[in-house]
Design a protein around this motif. Structure first.
Motif: not given
Length: 307
Positions: A87-114
């Motif tokens: 939800x947060x990643x979809x809401x901003x491309x400018x404010x820095x985001x530090x996610x936590x407790x994410x099982x699969x960040x690439x699979x969840x399409x939060x990042x393209x690579x680690x």
């Protein structure tokens, strides 16, 4: 920049934290983030404004919180668990985001690579040590041939875990039997559906199931069905054993990345990492109610024994 232990880059910084739901593991993660900030010289009420909101298990609310936070323009947003992070990643491309407790960040399409993910996002994965968890299940209950897996199919993290679990369990000669619950009120019935079909049950770090964990424990104890968890906090709530992360430590490791950003490093230049450290927690009394005696060797090496 930090001089000594005082934050001097700005008079005051704002860190906004949100979680998809409140349960012990995610609450500990939030508290760990705050502790890491304090250790780095950012103290709430002094040079830090620390905001926290829970979506209470509702993805639509998670989206509303994300938009609200973006409108407030904090220095960093910390979403805990996959639905909040998406939800947060979809809401901003400018404010820095530090996610936590994410099982699969690439699979969840939060990042393209680690490594050096780019953009405005980085964070910490809590991908479970599944091979070690299967080995633990076999050590405590060696006769398990079918392992129940109870999860919410709407949680991307649980889908990723299922894929890996099925593969690793299969190599160990264990078949995985699925049972789903899309809301907390369905957890007890989903657990009941595994009675007679599974020799033991494994609950992943699924926020829907963990939020109603006591309902699963009740069925497990009534039917002498061994119940394991990926989340160590669930052992206090009745799981017989768990091998997983200390979520306060996961939060602290997340908070360290937040500090890097507050000190001037771009989020996209900070590697996404898998959380460090695993704890073994056992509950011999609950195990007994499930018809299981935990071997002495397991109890001896446990990080914590729930009395």
């Amino acid at each position: 920049m930090l001089v000594g232990n005082a934050a001097v880059a700005k008079d005051k910084v704002t860190v906004a934290v949100t979680a998809i739901v409140e349960h012990p593991a995610l609450d500990a993660c939030r508290d760990g983030v705050k502790e890491a900030l304090e250790e780095a010289g950012y103290k709430d009420g002094e040079n830090l404004t620390f905001i926290y909101e829970s979506a209470q298990g509702n993805p639509a609310t998670a989206t509303q919180i994300a938009r609200k936070f973006v409108g407030e323009s904090p220095d960093v947003i910390v979403p805990i668990a996959t639905p909040s992070a998406q939800a947060v990643a979809a809401a901003t491309r400018s404010i820095p985001i530090v996610f936590s407790a994410i099982t699969d960040p690439v699979g969840a399409q939060l990042v393209k690579q680690m490594k050096k993910p780019g953009g405005n996002i980085t964070g910490l994965s809590d991908f479970s040590p599944i091979a070690d968890q299967i080995a633990l299940i076999q050590e405590i209950t060696p006769d398990v041939k079918t392992l129940g897996y109870i999860y919410n199919p709407g949680e991307a993290n649980s889908i990723s875990t299922l894929k890996v679990l099925t593969e690793i369990a299969g190599e160990a000669g264990i078949a995985v039997v699925e049972s789903t619950a899309t809301r907390t009120s369905e957890v007890q019935q989903a657990m009941r559906a595994l009675v007679g079909k599974a020799d033991a049950v494994y609950v992943p770090t699924d926020n829907t199931i963990v939020s109603a964990f006591e309902a699963a424990v009740k069925v497990a104890q009534e039917n002498k069905l061994p119940l394991y968890a990926a989340d160590t906090d669930s052992v206090n709530r009745g799981a017989l054993a768990a091998l997983g992360f200390n979520y306060f430590d996961v939060g602290k490791q997340t908070g360290e990345k937040v500090v890097q950003i507050l000190e001037g490093t771009a989020a996209g230049d900070i590697d996404v990492e898998i959380a460090k450290g695993t704890n073994l927690v056992v509950n011999p009394a609950s195990a007994k109610l499930m018809g299981v005696t935990i071997p002495g060797a397991v109890i001896e090496r446990a990080t914590k024994v729930v009395e």
